[in-house]
Design a protein around this motif. Structure first.
Motif, PDB file in Angstrom:
ATOM      1  N   HIS A   1      29.992  40.788  47.775  1.00 44.26           N
ATOM      2  CA  HIS A   1      31.323  41.063  48.325  1.00 44.26           C
ATOM      3  C   HIS A   1      32.387  40.938  47.250  1.00 44.26           C
ATOM      4  CE1 HIS A   1      35.218  39.740  49.956  1.00 44.26           C
ATOM      5  NE2 HIS A   1      34.941  40.509  51.005  1.00 44.26           N
ATOM      6  N   ASP A   2      32.342  39.870  46.480  1.00 46.84           N
ATOM      7  CA  ASP A   2      33.374  39.625  45.481  1.00 46.84           C
ATOM      8  C   ASP A   2      33.339  40.683  44.376  1.00 46.84           C
ATOM      9  OD1 ASP A   2      34.087  37.414  46.937  1.00 46.84           O
ATOM     10  OD2 ASP A   2      33.100  35.970  45.600  1.00 46.84           O
ATOM     11  N   ASP A   3      32.133  41.127  44.006  1.00 48.71           N
ATOM     12  CA  ASP A   3      32.041  42.181  43.002  1.00 48.71           C
ATOM     13  C   ASP A   3      32.690  43.468  43.488  1.00 48.71           C
ATOM     14  OD1 ASP A   3      30.900  41.612  40.448  1.00 48.71           O
ATOM     15  OD2 ASP A   3      28.999  41.151  41.426  1.00 48.71           O
ATOM     16  N   VAL A   4      32.410  43.843  44.734  1.00 44.91           N
ATOM     17  CA  VAL A   4      32.945  45.092  45.280  1.00 44.91           C
ATOM     18  C   VAL A   4      34.455  44.981  45.510  1.00 44.91           C
ATOM     19  CG1 VAL A   4      32.773  46.748  47.175  1.00 44.91           C
ATOM     20  CG2 VAL A   4      30.711  45.658  46.294  1.00 44.91           C
ATOM     21  N   ALA A   5      34.917  43.780  45.838  1.00 47.06           N
ATOM     22  CA  ALA A   5      36.348  43.576  46.092  1.00 47.06           C
ATOM     23  C   ALA A   5      37.175  43.506  44.819  1.00 47.06           C
ATOM     24  CB  ALA A   5      36.549  42.286  46.892  1.00 47.06           C
ATOM     25  N   PHE A   6      36.537  43.245  43.686  1.00 46.20           N
ATOM     26  CA  PHE A   6      37.261  42.949  42.454  1.00 46.20           C
ATOM     27  C   PHE A   6      38.221  44.074  42.058  1.00 46.20           C
ATOM     28  CE2 PHE A   6      37.725  42.929  37.826  1.00 46.20           C
ATOM     29  CZ  PHE A   6      38.106  41.621  37.598  1.00 46.20           C
ATOM     30  N   GLY A   7      37.740  45.293  42.020  1.00 48.41           N
ATOM     31  CA  GLY A   7      38.573  46.415  41.574  1.00 48.41           C
ATOM     32  C   GLY A   7      39.756  46.682  42.495  1.00 48.41           C
TER      33      GLY A   7
ATOM     34  N   LEU B   1      44.090  46.235  42.103  1.00 45.48           N
ATOM     35  CA  LEU B   1      45.099  47.256  42.385  1.00 45.48           C
ATOM     36  C   LEU B   1      46.124  46.788  43.404  1.00 45.48           C
ATOM     37  CD1 LEU B   1      42.979  50.548  42.528  1.00 45.48           C
ATOM     38  CD2 LEU B   1      44.345  49.651  40.635  1.00 45.48           C
ATOM     39  N   GLY B   2      45.949  45.563  43.915  1.00 41.04           N
ATOM     40  CA  GLY B   2      46.923  45.001  44.844  1.00 41.04           C
ATOM     41  C   GLY B   2      46.518  45.027  46.297  1.00 41.04           C
ATOM     42  N   LEU B   3      45.302  45.499  46.603  1.00 40.99           N
ATOM     43  CA  LEU B   3      44.852  45.534  47.992  1.00 40.99           C
ATOM     44  C   LEU B   3      44.538  44.118  48.460  1.00 40.99           C
ATOM     45  CD1 LEU B   3      44.603  48.188  49.571  1.00 40.99           C
ATOM     46  CD2 LEU B   3      42.129  48.044  49.292  1.00 40.99           C
ATOM     47  N   ARG B   4      44.939  43.789  49.677  1.00 42.82           N
ATOM     48  CA  ARG B   4      44.753  42.441  50.205  1.00 42.82           C
ATOM     49  C   ARG B   4      44.377  42.483  51.686  1.00 42.82           C
ATOM     50  NH1 ARG B   4      44.995  41.790  45.551  1.00 42.82           N
ATOM     51  NH2 ARG B   4      46.266  40.346  44.301  1.00 42.82           N
ATOM     52  N   GLY B   5      43.905  41.368  52.200  1.00 44.50           N
ATOM     53  CA  GLY B   5      43.707  41.180  53.632  1.00 44.50           C
ATOM     54  C   GLY B   5      42.736  42.150  54.261  1.00 44.50           C
ATOM     55  N   ASP B   6      43.092  42.623  55.459  1.00 47.16           N
ATOM     56  CA  ASP B   6      42.205  43.494  56.228  1.00 47.16           C
ATOM     57  C   ASP B   6      41.914  44.801  55.502  1.00 47.16           C
ATOM     58  OD1 ASP B   6      42.135  41.593  58.200  1.00 47.16           O
ATOM     59  OD2 ASP B   6      43.587  42.596  59.510  1.00 47.16           O
ATOM     60  N   ALA B   7      42.915  45.306  54.783  1.00 44.10           N
ATOM     61  CA  ALA B   7      42.721  46.563  54.064  1.00 44.10           C
ATOM     62  C   ALA B   7      41.656  46.409  52.985  1.00 44.10           C
ATOM     63  CB  ALA B   7      44.030  47.030  53.449  1.00 44.10           C
ATOM     64  N   LEU B   8      41.663  45.291  52.287  1.00 50.21           N
ATOM     65  CA  LEU B   8      40.663  45.030  51.258  1.00 50.21           C
ATOM     66  C   LEU B   8      39.286  44.869  51.888  1.00 50.21           C
ATOM     67  CD1 LEU B   8      39.847  44.436  48.346  1.00 50.21           C
ATOM     68  CD2 LEU B   8      40.498  42.041  48.733  1.00 50.21           C
ATOM     69  N   GLU B   9      39.207  44.119  52.977  1.00 48.65           N
ATOM     70  CA  GLU B   9      37.911  43.905  53.632  1.00 48.65           C
ATOM     71  C   GLU B   9      37.330  45.208  54.151  1.00 48.65           C
ATOM     72  OE1 GLU B   9      36.175  41.072  53.585  1.00 48.65           O
ATOM     73  OE2 GLU B   9      37.811  40.451  52.268  1.00 48.65           O
ATOM     74  N   ALA B  10      38.184  46.074  54.681  1.00 44.55           N
ATOM     75  CA  ALA B  10      37.709  47.364  55.178  1.00 44.55           C
ATOM     76  C   ALA B  10      37.186  48.221  54.032  1.00 44.55           C
ATOM     77  CB  ALA B  10      38.838  48.090  55.909  1.00 44.55           C
ATOM     78  N   ARG B  11      37.858  48.164  52.891  1.00 43.12           N
ATOM     79  CA  ARG B  11      37.435  48.935  51.718  1.00 43.12           C
ATOM     80  C   ARG B  11      36.064  48.455  51.229  1.00 43.12           C
ATOM     81  NH1 ARG B  11      40.481  51.397  47.437  1.00 43.12           N
ATOM     82  NH2 ARG B  11      42.208  51.574  48.913  1.00 43.12           N
TER      83      ARG B  11
END
Length: 250
Positions: free
Chosen positions: A99-105, A109-119
């Protein structure tokens, strides 16, 4: 004619030691194409790829992605648009969990919260690894790590997915699974590979790079079936493999 997603014009590059790796390369790739970049070792394939997201800067010529020129001022957006999946997934996976690897990029770029989790969730679903989000990457098989590496790039929602030797070191099942993933993606693909049957299966078009120039550009089946062209560019099909009997994936 639409603007190419990738537009390389007159690209030339020499390394600091004086070695000239590229001599005026022209390459145009349109949205939705899957193109294989073929050529022997030392042809300039890696040098070309490193120009696509600004890791290397052209000595002459230009590179543009959907009309945006690659330059120091555009690097952040270019690197979002062009995602490179390296040959060794361990070069891309360095966080404690998948999860953390995929969330890193996206987080950078500034994505946070639910939007980041959905991505993150969508990217992992695209590669069939959603159930592995909490696993440490080093506990996964090589094939699974490669799929996670693809997810780290897909999470950036790139316009071009560049894959460097995607089939290397994969067993037959993992090779097929990755092919299924690539064909399911709605993204332009540039695939650097020595695996000529894989190129034929996944890419209707191929470009042969040799000695820093484009030696041929056309239908993969036609290029692989041209014995003289293959011999001139030091490309060899596996023994007994006949490209005329293989139907490319759609």
């Amino acid at each position: 004619m639409t603007t190419p997603v990738l537009d390389v014009r007159g690209l030339a590059y020499a390394y600091p030691d004086g070695h000239q790796a590229l001599y005026g390369v022209n390459l145009h790739v349109h949205q939705g194409e899957r193109v294989a970049l073929l050529g022997p070792n030392g042809a300039g394939k890696t040098t070309l790829v490193l120009h696509l997201n600004g890791i290397l800067t052209a000595g002459a010529g230009t590179v543009a992605v959907s009309g945006l020129s690659v330059s120091k001022d555009t690097l952040q957006e270019i690197r979002r648009r062009v995602g490179i999946v390296f040959q060794d997934p361990d070069d891309q996976l360095f966080m404690p969990t998948v999860h953390d690897d995929v969330a890193f990029g996206p987080a950078n770029l500034g994505l946070r919260g639910d939007a980041l989790e959905a991505r993150v969730r969508r990217a992992l679903e695209q590669v069939g690894m959603a159930d592995f989000a909490d696993r440490p990457p080093h506990h996964l098989s090589f094939g699974q790590r490669r799929r996670v590496a693809v997810a780290t790039v897909l999470a950036m929602e790139p316009e071009i997915l560049v894959m460097d030797e995607p089939s290397s070191n994969l067993d037959p099942a993992s090779r097929r699974e990755l092919a299924d993933i690539v064909t399911s993606l709605d993204v332009t693909v540039l695939m650097v590979t020595h695996d000529l049957p894989y190129a034929l299966e996944l890419c209707e078009r191929s470009v042969i790079l040799a000695d820093g120039v484009i030696a041929a550009d056309g239908a993969t089946r036609d290029l692989l079936g041209d014995a003289d062209l293959m011999a001139r560019n030091r490309l060899e099909l596996p023994y007994g493999f006949d490209p005329s009997f293989v139907a490319p994936r759609r």
